[in-house]
Scaffold this motif. Structure first.
Motif, PDB file in Angstrom:
ATOM      1  N   SER A 102     -28.476  87.011  46.840  1.00 16.17           N
ATOM      2  CA  SER A 102     -29.229  86.042  47.661  1.00 16.17           C
ATOM      3  C   SER A 102     -28.483  85.618  48.926  1.00 16.17           C
ATOM      4  CB  SER A 102     -29.542  84.768  46.853  1.00 16.17           C
ATOM      5  OG  SER A 102     -30.151  85.094  45.661  1.00 16.17           O
ATOM      6  N   ASN A 103     -27.674  86.509  49.468  1.00 10.63           N
ATOM      7  CA  ASN A 103     -26.866  86.207  50.659  1.00 10.63           C
ATOM      8  C   ASN A 103     -25.938  85.007  50.461  1.00 10.63           C
ATOM      9  OD1 ASN A 103     -26.869  88.094  52.669  1.00 10.63           O
ATOM     10  ND2 ASN A 103     -28.698  87.319  53.689  1.00 10.63           N
ATOM     11  N   GLN A 104     -25.623  84.669  49.207  1.00 15.20           N
ATOM     12  CA  GLN A 104     -24.700  83.559  48.908  1.00 15.20           C
ATOM     13  C   GLN A 104     -23.357  84.157  48.506  1.00 15.20           C
ATOM     14  OE1 GLN A 104     -25.670  80.271  49.105  1.00 15.20           O
ATOM     15  NE2 GLN A 104     -27.669  81.002  49.792  1.00 15.20           N
ATOM     16  N   GLU A 105     -22.337  83.826  49.293  1.00 20.76           N
ATOM     17  CA  GLU A 105     -21.019  84.414  49.021  1.00 20.76           C
ATOM     18  C   GLU A 105     -20.513  84.074  47.621  1.00 20.76           C
ATOM     19  OE1 GLU A 105     -18.618  83.123  52.409  1.00 20.76           O
ATOM     20  OE2 GLU A 105     -20.354  83.623  53.648  1.00 20.76           O
ATOM     21  N   GLU A 106     -20.687  82.816  47.187  1.00 16.03           N
ATOM     22  CA  GLU A 106     -20.162  82.412  45.868  1.00 16.03           C
ATOM     23  C   GLU A 106     -20.902  83.171  44.764  1.00 16.03           C
ATOM     24  OE1 GLU A 106     -21.200  80.467  48.864  1.00 16.03           O
ATOM     25  OE2 GLU A 106     -22.523  79.650  47.318  1.00 16.03           O
ATOM     26  N   SER A 132     -14.583  87.409  52.182  1.00 17.94           N
ATOM     27  CA  SER A 132     -14.705  86.435  51.098  1.00 17.94           C
ATOM     28  C   SER A 132     -14.434  87.014  49.707  1.00 17.94           C
ATOM     29  CB  SER A 132     -16.101  85.814  51.121  1.00 17.94           C
ATOM     30  OG  SER A 132     -17.049  86.826  50.874  1.00 17.94           O
ATOM     31  N   LEU A 133     -14.034  88.283  49.647  1.00 18.10           N
ATOM     32  CA  LEU A 133     -13.943  88.904  48.320  1.00 18.10           C
ATOM     33  C   LEU A 133     -12.515  89.235  47.885  1.00 18.10           C
ATOM     34  CD1 LEU A 133     -17.048  91.277  48.626  1.00 18.10           C
ATOM     35  CD2 LEU A 133     -16.888  89.085  47.437  1.00 18.10           C
ATOM     36  N   SER A 134     -11.533  88.796  48.678  1.00 18.11           N
ATOM     37  CA  SER A 134     -10.151  89.192  48.379  1.00 18.11           C
ATOM     38  C   SER A 134      -9.726  88.793  46.974  1.00 18.11           C
ATOM     39  CB  SER A 134      -9.188  88.541  49.366  1.00 18.11           C
ATOM     40  OG  SER A 134      -9.592  88.826  50.667  1.00 18.11           O
ATOM     41  N   THR A 135     -10.002  87.561  46.602  1.00 14.00           N
ATOM     42  CA  THR A 135      -9.511  87.073  45.315  1.00 14.00           C
ATOM     43  C   THR A 135     -10.156  87.817  44.157  1.00 14.00           C
ATOM     44  OG1 THR A 135      -9.196  84.917  46.326  1.00 14.00           O
ATOM     45  CG2 THR A 135      -9.177  85.000  43.928  1.00 14.00           C
ATOM     46  N   VAL A 136     -11.475  87.910  44.200  1.00 13.27           N
ATOM     47  CA  VAL A 136     -12.153  88.556  43.070  1.00 13.27           C
ATOM     48  C   VAL A 136     -11.788  90.042  42.994  1.00 13.27           C
ATOM     49  CG1 VAL A 136     -14.352  89.108  44.231  1.00 13.27           C
ATOM     50  CG2 VAL A 136     -14.313  88.687  41.785  1.00 13.27           C
ATOM     51  N   LEU A 137     -11.577  90.656  44.142  1.00 10.42           N
ATOM     52  CA  LEU A 137     -11.240  92.083  44.100  1.00 10.42           C
ATOM     53  C   LEU A 137      -9.793  92.305  43.668  1.00 10.42           C
ATOM     54  CD1 LEU A 137     -13.275  93.680  47.012  1.00 10.42           C
ATOM     55  CD2 LEU A 137     -13.887  93.325  44.609  1.00 10.42           C
ATOM     56  N   GLU A 138      -8.943  91.307  43.864  1.00  8.73           N
ATOM     57  CA  GLU A 138      -7.601  91.415  43.272  1.00  8.73           C
ATOM     58  C   GLU A 138      -7.721  91.490  41.753  1.00  8.73           C
ATOM     59  OE1 GLU A 138      -4.586  92.140  44.365  1.00  8.73           O
ATOM     60  OE2 GLU A 138      -5.664  92.362  46.256  1.00  8.73           O
ATOM     61  N   ASN A 139      -8.681  90.736  41.216  1.00  4.69           N
ATOM     62  CA  ASN A 139      -8.901  90.789  39.764  1.00  4.69           C
ATOM     63  C   ASN A 139      -9.349  92.184  39.337  1.00  4.69           C
ATOM     64  OD1 ASN A 139      -8.295  88.102  39.787  1.00  4.69           O
ATOM     65  ND2 ASN A 139     -10.409  87.395  39.533  1.00  4.69           N
ATOM     66  N   ALA A 140     -10.213  92.796  40.166  1.00  2.89           N
ATOM     67  CA  ALA A 140     -10.653  94.163  39.854  1.00  2.89           C
ATOM     68  C   ALA A 140      -9.455  95.097  39.870  1.00  2.89           C
ATOM     69  CB  ALA A 140     -11.700  94.614  40.869  1.00  2.89           C
ATOM     70  N   LYS A 141      -8.632  94.926  40.875  1.00  6.87           N
ATOM     71  CA  LYS A 141      -7.465  95.804  40.990  1.00  6.87           C
ATOM     72  C   LYS A 141      -6.540  95.612  39.788  1.00  6.87           C
ATOM     73  CE  LYS A 141      -3.762  97.171  44.017  1.00  6.87           C
ATOM     74  NZ  LYS A 141      -2.926  96.847  45.140  1.00  6.87           N
ATOM     75  N   SER A 142      -6.345  94.376  39.428  1.00  5.36           N
ATOM     76  CA  SER A 142      -5.482  94.092  38.269  1.00  5.36           C
ATOM     77  C   SER A 142      -6.025  94.758  37.005  1.00  5.36           C
ATOM     78  CB  SER A 142      -5.403  92.585  38.021  1.00  5.36           C
ATOM     79  OG  SER A 142      -4.864  91.952  39.142  1.00  5.36           O
ATOM     80  N   ALA A 143      -7.347  94.809  36.916  1.00  5.90           N
ATOM     81  CA  ALA A 143      -7.962  95.419  35.736  1.00  5.90           C
ATOM     82  C   ALA A 143      -8.085  96.938  35.887  1.00  5.90           C
ATOM     83  CB  ALA A 143      -9.334  94.790  35.518  1.00  5.90           C
ATOM     84  N   GLY A 144      -7.573  97.482  36.981  1.00  6.08           N
ATOM     85  CA  GLY A 144      -7.609  98.935  37.168  1.00  6.08           C
ATOM     86  C   GLY A 144      -8.992  99.458  37.515  1.00  6.08           C
ATOM     87  N   ILE A 145      -9.818  98.604  38.119  1.00 10.48           N
ATOM     88  CA  ILE A 145     -11.194  99.019  38.454  1.00 10.48           C
ATOM     89  C   ILE A 145     -11.260  99.371  39.939  1.00 10.48           C
ATOM     90  CG2 ILE A 145     -13.623  98.340  38.475  1.00 10.48           C
ATOM     91  CD1 ILE A 145     -12.884  96.217  36.334  1.00 10.48           C
ATOM     92  N   PRO A 146     -11.484 100.627  40.260  1.00 10.60           N
ATOM     93  CA  PRO A 146     -11.575 101.008  41.675  1.00 10.60           C
ATOM     94  C   PRO A 146     -12.815 100.416  42.340  1.00 10.60           C
ATOM     95  CG  PRO A 146     -11.428 102.930  40.234  1.00 10.60           C
ATOM     96  CD  PRO A 146     -11.684 101.760  39.361  1.00 10.60           C
ATOM     97  N   VAL A 147     -12.677 100.104  43.609  1.00 10.19           N
ATOM     98  CA  VAL A 147     -13.769  99.487  44.374  1.00 10.19           C
ATOM     99  C   VAL A 147     -14.145 100.401  45.538  1.00 10.19           C
ATOM    100  CG1 VAL A 147     -14.440  97.509  45.792  1.00 10.19           C
ATOM    101  CG2 VAL A 147     -12.950  97.173  43.794  1.00 10.19           C
ATOM    102  N   ILE A 148     -15.434 100.674  45.663  1.00 13.45           N
ATOM    103  CA  ILE A 148     -15.951 101.375  46.839  1.00 13.45           C
ATOM    104  C   ILE A 148     -16.705 100.358  47.686  1.00 13.45           C
ATOM    105  CG2 ILE A 148     -17.496 103.198  47.682  1.00 13.45           C
ATOM    106  CD1 ILE A 148     -17.155 104.609  44.967  1.00 13.45           C
ATOM    107  N   ALA A 149     -16.304 100.207  48.943  1.00 12.14           N
ATOM    108  CA  ALA A 149     -17.048  99.345  49.863  1.00 12.14           C
ATOM    109  C   ALA A 149     -18.278 100.127  50.324  1.00 12.14           C
ATOM    110  CB  ALA A 149     -16.193  98.949  51.052  1.00 12.14           C
TER     111      ALA A 149
END
Ligand code: BGC
Length: 387
Positions: A102-106, A132-149
């Motif tokens: 819904s175009n809401q960053e949170e 706005s996604l640095s923190t949550v994507l650090e969590n992905a990285k920590s969990a070993g989950i690759p991210v495609i932008a």
């Protein structure tokens, strides 16, 4: 470079977790479905065409879940992107968690957090706001989950492994070159009056579109063949937060009443995409009675193609979301199989932590003369969609 062998990220995920740690202690509550608040806008008409699911070439990925985070259902293109991705991923054997924010960053952050917690193996993210996604994507990285932008680069995080998009600069060049050709600017004297409407400053694509167009037009501005009566030209001034049609419309209404109410002719409306173009066209319809200007766009949204046919929009840029979805599904398979990931650009897109290996699809010029071949013959829309 650190992203060269992504398979390593998967195999050493526990080590990575120990090294990187969790950036975001306050995990947002999980959102599991489309937020109720979001109502698709009238122009977000669903195209008749459903993605025909060309199978990805990956080996059967039994039990793997892919999280797909899309910005909004308000704009037609993201509905198509989401449904194409879902259809192709499912046809390739993946489970899919598709969310719109819904175009809401949170909301996007909490949806991604939930994808991480619910065991997604890869995340595909079209960011609402690039930073706005640095923190949550650090969590992905920590969990070993690759991210495609997806389509939009995510900035200032080293958690992004790959980027897939269209050649955004070329989109702008296509718009600018159309204006040069349509007005024969190499030979015409001018001056021609232009107003500029750009995209969301929070979207990393927006300056690429703007720069591609303005770099193409700058020689003609320098030569005095194009002038900008409002004086509003720098990106910060002409941007449209969230790409909102209403915002583009009210800004254009102000420009028209301040600069064109005396009968001054407006020759060119450079608009970065179709949603902003629609706002500008609404403002023209209500507040401008002179000869109709050139109006650009991007996306070939249904409402805009109809307006091209009706003469209210001069051109658009077709970005076949089926192509992008196929490419991303291919990338997902390559990542999960530990194969080399196909990219075709390793220089353009630096997200602040280094260049992100990218795959750029080709944008294609569209207007009232070629839309049938591009959009109908290719099965993207039916004739009925455009009536
Ligand atoms: C996309 C465009 C789209 C715009 C608004 C951009 O990031 O690349 O295709 O028009 O967002 O949704």
């Amino acid at each position: 470079m650190k992203r060269k062998v992504l398979g390593m990220v998967l195999t050493v995920s526990m080590v990575a977790a120990a090294l990187v740690g969790c950036g975001g202690g306050d995990a947002a509550p999980a959102a599991t479905s489309e937020p109720a608040a979001e109502a698709p806008a009238a122009e977000a008409e669903a195209p008749a065409e459903e993605a025909e699911a060309p199978a990805a070439d990956a080996a059967a990925p039994t039990g793997k879940k892919v999280g797909v985070s899309m910005p909004t259902k308000d704009l037609q293109r993201w509905n198509q992107d989401g449904s194409n991705m879902q259809a192709e991923l499912e046809a390739a054997g993946y489970e899919v968690d598709l969310q719109y924010a819904s175009n809401q960053e949170e909301t996007q952050v909490s949806q991604i957090e939930n994808m991480i917690n619910s065991g997604c193996s890869v995340l595909v993210v079209a960011a609402i706001e690039a930073n706005s996604l640095s923190t949550v994507l650090e969590n992905a990285k920590s969990a070993g989950i690759p991210v495609i932008a997806y389509d939009r680069l995510i900035m200032n995080t080293d958690a992004v492994a790959y980027y897939a998009t269209f050649d955004n600069y070329k989109v702008g060049v296509t718009q600018g070159q159309y204006i040069v050709d349509a007005l024969d600017l190499d030979n015409a004297e001018g001056p021609f009056n232009m107003e500029v409407t750009a995209g969301d400053p929070g979207d990393n694509n927006a300056p690429f579109f703007y720069n591609g167009a303005m770099d193409t037009l700058q020689p003609y501005i320098d030569a005095g063949k194009i002038v900008i009566p409002s004086g509003q030209v720098d990106f910060a001034t002409v941007g449209t937060p969230k790409w909102a049609t209403e915002t583009a419309q009210s800004r254009m209404e102000n420009i028209l009443s301040s600069n064109y109410a005396d009968g001054t002719k407006l020759d060119i409306c450079l608009c970065s995409n179709d949603s902003t173009s629609l706002g500008v066209q609404n403002a023209l319809a209500a507040n401008y009675t002179g000869d109709y200007p050139i109006v650009t766009g991007q996306d070939c949204d249904i409402a805009n193609v109809k307006n091209m046919i009706a003469g209210k929009q001069s051109m658009s840029v077709f970005k076949d979301t089926r192509t992008l979805a196929s490419q991303v599904v291919k990338m997902v398979g390559q990542i999960l199989n530990g194969e080399e990931v196909e990219v075709n650009d390793t220089t353009t897109y630096d997200n602040g932590t280094g260049v992100i290996p990218s795959y750029l699809c080709e944008p294609v010029f569209a207007d009232a003369n070629n839309y049938k071949e591009l959009l109908i013959d290719s099965g993207y829309y039916t004739e009925a969609d455009l009536q």
